[in-house]
Scaffold this motif. Structure first.
Motif, PDB file in Angstrom:
ATOM      1  N   GLY A 164      25.987 -17.799  96.713  1.00 61.16           N
ATOM      2  CA  GLY A 164      27.423 -17.919  96.546  1.00 61.16           C
ATOM      3  C   GLY A 164      27.943 -17.330  95.255  1.00 61.16           C
ATOM      4  N   PHE A 165      27.034 -16.928  94.358  1.00 58.88           N
ATOM      5  CA  PHE A 165      27.465 -16.407  93.064  1.00 58.88           C
ATOM      6  C   PHE A 165      27.921 -14.950  93.226  1.00 58.88           C
ATOM      7  CE2 PHE A 165      26.654 -15.242  88.508  1.00 58.88           C
ATOM      8  CZ  PHE A 165      27.529 -16.156  87.955  1.00 58.88           C
ATOM      9  N   GLN A 166      27.993 -14.222  92.138  1.00 60.05           N
ATOM     10  CA  GLN A 166      28.645 -12.917  92.160  1.00 60.05           C
ATOM     11  C   GLN A 166      27.973 -11.912  93.096  1.00 60.05           C
ATOM     12  OE1 GLN A 166      29.839 -11.034  88.593  1.00 60.05           O
ATOM     13  NE2 GLN A 166      30.699 -12.854  87.671  1.00 60.05           N
ATOM     14  N   TRP A 167      28.843 -11.125  93.729  1.00 60.18           N
ATOM     15  CA  TRP A 167      28.433  -9.981  94.544  1.00 60.18           C
ATOM     16  C   TRP A 167      28.961  -8.711  93.893  1.00 60.18           C
ATOM     17  CZ3 TRP A 167      25.769 -10.364  99.267  1.00 60.18           C
ATOM     18  CH2 TRP A 167      25.601 -11.665  99.755  1.00 60.18           C
ATOM     19  N   HIS A 168      28.091  -7.710  93.772  1.00 57.39           N
ATOM     20  CA  HIS A 168      28.544  -6.370  93.396  1.00 57.39           C
ATOM     21  C   HIS A 168      29.145  -5.691  94.621  1.00 57.39           C
ATOM     22  CE1 HIS A 168      26.925  -5.899  89.345  1.00 57.39           C
ATOM     23  NE2 HIS A 168      25.812  -6.494  89.741  1.00 57.39           N
ATOM     24  N   MET A 169      30.171  -4.897  94.375  1.00 61.12           N
ATOM     25  CA  MET A 169      30.851  -4.215  95.468  1.00 61.12           C
ATOM     26  C   MET A 169      31.309  -2.841  95.014  1.00 61.12           C
ATOM     27  SD  MET A 169      33.690  -6.109  97.784  1.00 61.12           S
ATOM     28  CE  MET A 169      32.572  -7.513  97.803  1.00 61.12           C
ATOM     29  N   LEU A 170      31.093  -1.832  95.872  1.00 61.83           N
ATOM     30  CA  LEU A 170      31.619  -0.498  95.630  1.00 61.83           C
ATOM     31  C   LEU A 170      32.682  -0.198  96.673  1.00 61.83           C
ATOM     32  CD1 LEU A 170      28.419   1.617  94.845  1.00 61.83           C
ATOM     33  CD2 LEU A 170      29.900   0.363  93.256  1.00 61.83           C
ATOM     34  N   MET A 171      33.821   0.288  96.204  1.00 61.14           N
ATOM     35  CA  MET A 171      34.913   0.690  97.086  1.00 61.14           C
ATOM     36  C   MET A 171      35.321   2.116  96.744  1.00 61.14           C
ATOM     37  SD  MET A 171      37.424  -2.660  97.161  1.00 61.14           S
ATOM     38  CE  MET A 171      36.795  -4.297  96.809  1.00 61.14           C
ATOM     39  N   ALA A 172      35.940   2.760  97.712  1.00 55.36           N
ATOM     40  CA  ALA A 172      36.472   4.110  97.532  1.00 55.36           C
ATOM     41  C   ALA A 172      37.705   4.237  98.409  1.00 55.36           C
ATOM     42  CB  ALA A 172      35.429   5.158  97.892  1.00 55.36           C
ATOM     43  N   GLN A 173      38.407   5.329  98.243  1.00 55.28           N
ATOM     44  CA  GLN A 173      39.546   5.583  99.106  1.00 55.28           C
ATOM     45  C   GLN A 173      39.078   5.706 100.557  1.00 55.28           C
ATOM     46  OE1 GLN A 173      40.854   9.086  97.114  1.00 55.28           O
ATOM     47  NE2 GLN A 173      42.222   7.991  95.733  1.00 55.28           N
ATOM     48  N   ALA A 174      39.894   5.210 101.465  1.00 56.69           N
ATOM     49  CA  ALA A 174      39.529   5.199 102.887  1.00 56.69           C
ATOM     50  C   ALA A 174      39.571   6.624 103.433  1.00 56.69           C
ATOM     51  CB  ALA A 174      40.480   4.280 103.655  1.00 56.69           C
ATOM     52  N   ASP A 175      38.486   7.348 103.223  1.00 54.22           N
ATOM     53  CA  ASP A 175      38.428   8.771 103.565  1.00 54.22           C
ATOM     54  C   ASP A 175      37.316   9.067 104.561  1.00 54.22           C
ATOM     55  OD1 ASP A 175      36.290   8.239 101.976  1.00 54.22           O
ATOM     56  OD2 ASP A 175      36.708   9.775 100.477  1.00 54.22           O
ATOM     57  N   GLY A 176      37.051   8.124 105.437  1.00 50.09           N
ATOM     58  CA  GLY A 176      36.006   8.333 106.427  1.00 50.09           C
ATOM     59  C   GLY A 176      34.701   7.636 106.128  1.00 50.09           C
ATOM     60  N   ARG A 177      34.586   6.995 104.981  1.00 46.88           N
ATOM     61  CA  ARG A 177      33.372   6.238 104.684  1.00 46.88           C
ATOM     62  C   ARG A 177      33.212   5.091 105.675  1.00 46.88           C
ATOM     63  NH1 ARG A 177      30.806   6.685  99.557  1.00 46.88           N
ATOM     64  NH2 ARG A 177      31.927   8.010  98.044  1.00 46.88           N
ATOM     65  N   THR A 178      31.982   4.741 105.939  1.00 49.66           N
ATOM     66  CA  THR A 178      31.693   3.630 106.849  1.00 49.66           C
ATOM     67  C   THR A 178      31.726   2.315 106.079  1.00 49.66           C
ATOM     68  OG1 THR A 178      30.282   5.051 108.193  1.00 49.66           O
ATOM     69  CG2 THR A 178      29.995   2.662 108.439  1.00 49.66           C
ATOM     70  N   VAL A 233      38.104   1.229 101.031  1.00 49.28           N
ATOM     71  CA  VAL A 233      37.071   0.787 101.958  1.00 49.28           C
ATOM     72  C   VAL A 233      35.884   0.282 101.143  1.00 49.28           C
ATOM     73  CG1 VAL A 233      36.067   3.107 102.149  1.00 49.28           C
ATOM     74  CG2 VAL A 233      35.620   1.415 103.919  1.00 49.28           C
ATOM     75  N   ILE A 234      35.344  -0.861 101.544  1.00 51.83           N
ATOM     76  CA  ILE A 234      34.148  -1.424 100.909  1.00 51.83           C
ATOM     77  C   ILE A 234      32.941  -0.754 101.558  1.00 51.83           C
ATOM     78  CG2 ILE A 234      32.826  -3.523 100.481  1.00 51.83           C
ATOM     79  CD1 ILE A 234      35.504  -5.082 100.887  1.00 51.83           C
ATOM     80  N   TYR A 235      32.237   0.090 100.812  1.00 50.51           N
ATOM     81  CA  TYR A 235      31.149   0.851 101.426  1.00 50.51           C
ATOM     82  C   TYR A 235      29.763   0.428 100.962  1.00 50.51           C
ATOM     83  CZ  TYR A 235      30.766   3.862  97.235  1.00 50.51           C
ATOM     84  OH  TYR A 235      30.589   4.351  95.962  1.00 50.51           O
ATOM     85  N   ARG A 236      29.686  -0.464  99.983  1.00 53.49           N
ATOM     86  CA  ARG A 236      28.388  -1.021  99.606  1.00 53.49           C
ATOM     87  C   ARG A 236      28.588  -2.401  99.003  1.00 53.49           C
ATOM     88  NH1 ARG A 236      23.807   1.190  95.251  1.00 53.49           N
ATOM     89  NH2 ARG A 236      22.305  -0.458  95.687  1.00 53.49           N
ATOM     90  N   VAL A 237      27.728  -3.355  99.376  1.00 56.79           N
ATOM     91  CA  VAL A 237      27.780  -4.734  98.874  1.00 56.79           C
ATOM     92  C   VAL A 237      26.355  -5.198  98.626  1.00 56.79           C
ATOM     93  CG1 VAL A 237      28.556  -7.094  99.308  1.00 56.79           C
ATOM     94  CG2 VAL A 237      29.800  -5.174 100.339  1.00 56.79           C
ATOM     95  N   TRP A 238      26.115  -5.831  97.472  1.00 57.67           N
ATOM     96  CA  TRP A 238      24.803  -6.443  97.242  1.00 57.67           C
ATOM     97  C   TRP A 238      24.945  -7.616  96.268  1.00 57.67           C
ATOM     98  CZ3 TRP A 238      26.568  -2.152  94.819  1.00 57.67           C
ATOM     99  CH2 TRP A 238      26.357  -2.006  93.449  1.00 57.67           C
ATOM    100  N   PRO A 239      24.080  -8.619  96.392  1.00 58.92           N
ATOM    101  CA  PRO A 239      24.201  -9.816  95.562  1.00 58.92           C
ATOM    102  C   PRO A 239      23.597  -9.627  94.184  1.00 58.92           C
ATOM    103  CG  PRO A 239      22.389 -10.083  97.088  1.00 58.92           C
ATOM    104  CD  PRO A 239      23.027  -8.754  97.417  1.00 58.92           C
ATOM    105  N   VAL A 240      24.234 -10.234  93.186  1.00 52.73           N
ATOM    106  CA  VAL A 240      23.633 -10.316  91.867  1.00 52.73           C
ATOM    107  C   VAL A 240      22.388 -11.195  91.966  1.00 52.73           C
ATOM    108  CG1 VAL A 240      23.953 -11.156  89.512  1.00 52.73           C
ATOM    109  CG2 VAL A 240      25.834 -10.010  90.693  1.00 52.73           C
ATOM    110  N   ARG A 241      21.304 -10.736  91.407  1.00 53.60           N
ATOM    111  CA  ARG A 241      20.063 -11.516  91.405  1.00 53.60           C
ATOM    112  C   ARG A 241      19.609 -11.718  89.959  1.00 53.60           C
ATOM    113  NH1 ARG A 241      18.109 -12.022  96.471  1.00 53.60           N
ATOM    114  NH2 ARG A 241      18.849 -10.539  98.051  1.00 53.60           N
ATOM    115  N   PRO A 242      18.945 -12.877  89.698  1.00 50.69           N
ATOM    116  CA  PRO A 242      18.490 -13.908  90.636  1.00 50.69           C
ATOM    117  C   PRO A 242      19.434 -15.093  90.735  1.00 50.69           C
ATOM    118  CG  PRO A 242      17.429 -14.239  88.533  1.00 50.69           C
ATOM    119  CD  PRO A 242      18.384 -13.066  88.356  1.00 50.69           C
ATOM    120  N   ALA A 243      20.701 -14.885  90.522  1.00 50.21           N
ATOM    121  CA  ALA A 243      21.652 -15.995  90.472  1.00 50.21           C
ATOM    122  C   ALA A 243      21.701 -16.753  91.793  1.00 50.21           C
ATOM    123  CB  ALA A 243      23.038 -15.470  90.122  1.00 50.21           C
ATOM    124  N   ALA A 244      22.401 -17.875  91.784  1.00 47.41           N
ATOM    125  CA  ALA A 244      22.402 -18.794  92.916  1.00 47.41           C
ATOM    126  C   ALA A 244      23.229 -18.275  94.085  1.00 47.41           C
ATOM    127  CB  ALA A 244      22.953 -20.144  92.462  1.00 47.41           C
TER     128      ALA A 244
END
Length: 274
Positions: free
Chosen positions: A228-242, A215-226
């Motif tokens: 559409g550029f890279q996004w950081h993402m945190l995932m974990a096992q689908a264990d009830g996280r939103t 499950v993708i539980y956190r997403v944020w953009p790399v700054r100050p890049a343009a």
């Protein structure tokens, strides 16, 4: 011939400029962690117990982790560039117990050529073995089939309660891409080398991660890049996280282009003997 490594922070070598340029981080300070702080401030420090570094390159994160206090009990870095792995094996592994570097011998147009090479391989790791898996600027260079395979591999080796950190190029194919079908979910910038950059549909990524048990539980953009550029993402096992909502991309227009590719980049680090 690759240049001599330089040394900062005591006796720990840093990769030569030719290698640093290949991974897009040329400043020596980008490989250093003199304060010994956790290298990621967006995860709980406990997850650094065992680290799997998918696409470790010439050891940027590994070198910082060696200096981190406390140091991970176990670290395994893999990369498809044989010369970078050889450099890490010679210069970093002997300085830190529990640190290991392995060549992931899959095909890449520039960094590991050879038509006989497989396009995917299993991770050389046991099930549920790593509390932190990181893939910085790796899925940005995989095709759709490879991304599916490696998301499943991440889910296999991730320990209960573990965290998967990765970066992605993302777009929304429902916004201005009417020619794309249900089975078409990635854009590639080069017909000669699709691995140069791969941009994935956001909805496809969420669905594919869920199918792998993540499950993708956190997403944020790399700054100050343009935008559409890279996004950081945190995932974990689908264990009830939103699942996290997709944030708006408010970064504005701009460029973030890689450096020109040198001649025979796959040979860098293999002729040095050091």
């Amino acid at each position: 011939m690759v240049g001599l490594p330089i040394v900062i922070s005591g006796v720990l070598p840093i990769p030569p400029l030719e290698m640093r340029a290949l991974v897009g981080q040329t400043e020596p300070s980008g490989f250093d962690n003199p304060a010994g702080a956790p290298i990621f401030d967006f995860v709980d420090p406990s997850v650094f117990r065992s680290v799997f570094d998918f696409g470790c390159g010439c050891g940027r994160l590994a070198r910082q982790l060696i200096q981190q206090k406390p140091r991970p009990e176990r670290y395994l870095g893999i990369d498809l560039h044989a010369g970078m792995i050889a450099w890490c094996q010679r210069n970093l592994a002997p300085t830190a117990a529990g640190f290991e570097f392995t060549h992931h011998d899959v095909y890449n147009y520039h960094f590991n050529p050879g038509p006989e090479k497989p396009r995917i391989l299993p991770f050389p790791a046991e099930d549920r073995a790593f509390s932190l898996v990181t893939a910085w600027s790796v899925f940005t260079h995989l095709n759709e089939g490879q991304a599916v395979h490696y998301l499943r591999q991440v889910a296999r080796i991730l320990a209960p309660g573990g965290v998967f950190h990765s970066t992605w190029f993302l777009f929304d194919k429902s916004d201005g891409f009417p020619m794309m079908t249900e089975s078409q979910n990635a854009l590639y910038v080069s017909d000669l080398d699709p691995s140069a950059a791969a941009i994935f549909d956001r909805s496809w990524l969420r669905k594919t991660a869920a199918e792998a048990g993540l499950v993708i539980y956190r997403v944020w953009p790399v700054r100050p890049a343009a935008r559409g550029f890279q996004w950081h993402m945190l995932m974990a096992q689908a264990d009830g996280r939103t699942p996290a909502p997709w944030p708006a991309d408010d970064r504005g227009e701009g460029w973030n282009q890689p450096p020109n590719m040198p001649a025979e980049p796959e040979r860098i680090g293999l002729n040095a003997g050091r």
